[in-house]
Enzyme design. Structure first.
Site: not given
Ligand code: LLP
Length: 425
Positions: A237, A279-280, A318, A322, A354-355, A383
């Site tokens: 996150g 878990e980044p 993205r 979002y 085409c959007e 992503y």
């Molecule tokens: N662990 C779990 C269980 C998760 O669901 C996620 C992300 C992460 C770790 C890694 O999160 P991060 O460190 O990357 O923030 N597609 C979206 C982001 C979806 C994230 C889903 N889960 C975007 O483009 O912003």
């Protein structure tokens, strides 16, 4: 004026050599993030682990890099797990997440010996048990909980709130029954809990709230059922900034307060401090990546200038999903001031799909450009490739790693043969 350099390589040259659109990753930046994890988290705090969330960006070269850097891997599907296995990533360092795992996914995870399965539904337990029994072993698991924290981010990437599709509610029998089942099974080794509050966060308050809740849960589980939580996975996150002139998030600004709180709460509740795992995904790769596009044309309308490029929501959905913010520069003149046609006109960088929602940047600050010029979007490492599509039958761009002045192709540009393969008449 000198052109844009990434990882020591001239981006104009990269575009000539590999074509556009092009995903370019400075693998040196990815390595330095891994180093920061080792130095400021793993070395500073005992009994900790780090897993890269491969959904952010996964290719075989990326998996290799993570392996070289000594981190583990979080996978969420058959495809991600097979990709890791295809380069012989050490399976005990793999954990499998996912809220709707299929039997095939669980079978592959157990049989390949993944270190942890993060259980997200009670039904998974029976399937894990069945395959672990057949394999004559015991599968280590964590159970994912929804800590009831509404993260300060876009609602689509907030995951730990009450009522989320992810995880077990903290309250009630679902979680307790699952823990009891796991503890009674010879073939399941229940190690602890997992949570993930959401993505693209810039301060640790949501993680801290979640740690407060989950340590309270650990105390309750100990009192109610004498359950010992030996591991706690904090999820990912940690946010990424939109251009390289902005100071990046320091991992320790999250993990230090999180670990301090974990220690303090465990002391207060008289609990053993569990192993802590992060878990980044985004924080490791996003700022390392840029996308280079060629400008196809420029349409000057009374109130808006559209800069249309040769990619779009197909390689980066993205903004469409979002309203994610990006910044772009001209590859030829990255430091050139923004051109304002007649004072206050709006400049949008749009794609070729085409959007009308196929927007990359809503309000771009770019110099005067012409068709054929190259632009680069910063902070596109996470992503984008992993969420790309072949909408409008656009071919997926190539991926190049650059480091210390050298470039290396790691994913070939999709060809028309690739696209037609398996498409039968
Ligand atoms: N662990 C779990 C269980 C998760 O669901 C996620 C992300 C992460 C770790 C890694 O999160 P991060 O460190 O990357 O923030 N597609 C979206 C982001 C979806 C994230 C889903 N889960 C975007 O483009 O912003």
């Amino acid at each position: 004026m000198s052109g844009l350099i990434w990882g020591g390589v001239d981006c104009q040259r990269l575009a000539e050599e590999y074509g556009t659109p092009l995903y370019v990753y400075d693998s040196g930046i990815i390595r330095s993030r891994c180093r920061e994890i080792r130095e400021t988290f793993l070395a500073r705090w005992v009994n900790t682990r780090a897993r890269y969330a491969s959904k952010a960006f996964m290719t075989r070269a990326m998996v290799k890099l993570i392996q070289d850097e000594g981190l583990g891997l979080d996978v969420v599907s058959y495809g991600e797990l097979q990709t890791a296995l295809s380069v012989n990533f050490p399976t005990e360092r793999i954990e499998m997440n996912g809220n709707a795992k299929s039997r095939e996914e669980i079978e592959l995870a157990v049989n390949s010996g993944v270190g942890r399965i993060i259980v997200d539904h009670p039904d998974e337990l029976r399937v894990i048990e069945e395959y672990a029994r057949r394999a004559g072993r015991s599968q280590k698991i964590l159970i994912r909980v929804a800590p009831g924290v509404d993260a300060h981010t876009h609602s689509y990437i907030s995951t730990g709130q009450t009522g989320s599709k992810f995880g077990f509610p903290e309250e009630g029998p679902m979680l307790r029954d699952a823990i009891r089942y796991a503890q009674e099974s010879e073939h399941i080794d229940f190690r602890g809990l997992h949570f993930h509050v959401g993505s693209q966060l810039f301060d640790p308050q949501d993680h801290l709230k979640a740690i407060g809740k989950v340590t309270g849960l650990m105390r309750d589980l100990k009192n109610e059922m004498n359950v010992l939580i030996r591991e706690l996975n904090f999820g990912g996150g940690f946010g990424a900034v939109i251009n390289p002139s902005i100071q990046s998030v320091k991992l320790e600004d999250f993990t230090d307060p999180m670990m301090k709180m974990l220690y303090a709460k465990c002391e207060e509740y008289n609990l053993e401090v569990p192993r802590a795992i992060i878990e980044p995904g985004r924080w490791i790769v996003s700022e390392a990546g840029i996308t280079i596009y060629r400008v196809e044309n420029i349409k000057e309308l009374p109130k808006v200038t559209y800069i249309a490029v040769n990619g779009g929501m197909s390689d980066n959905p993205r903004y469409a999903l979002y309203q994610a913010e990006y910044e772009a520069v001209s590859v030829k003149e990255p430091n050139a001031p923004a051109y304002d046609r007649d004072g206050g006109t709006h400049v949008s960088v749009v794609g070729k799909c085409c959007e009308s929602g196929d927007i990359l940047i809503e309000n771009a600050k770019l110099p005067r450009l012409e068709a054929g010029d190259l632009i680069a979007l910063y902070n596109t490492g996470a992503y984008t490739f992993s969420m790309s599509s072949s909408y409008n039958r656009l071919l997926r761009p190539a991926v190049v790693f650059v480091e210390r002045g050298k470039s290396k192709l790691v994913v070939e540009r999709e060809s028309i043969e690739d696209m037609l393969k398996g498409d039968l008449i």
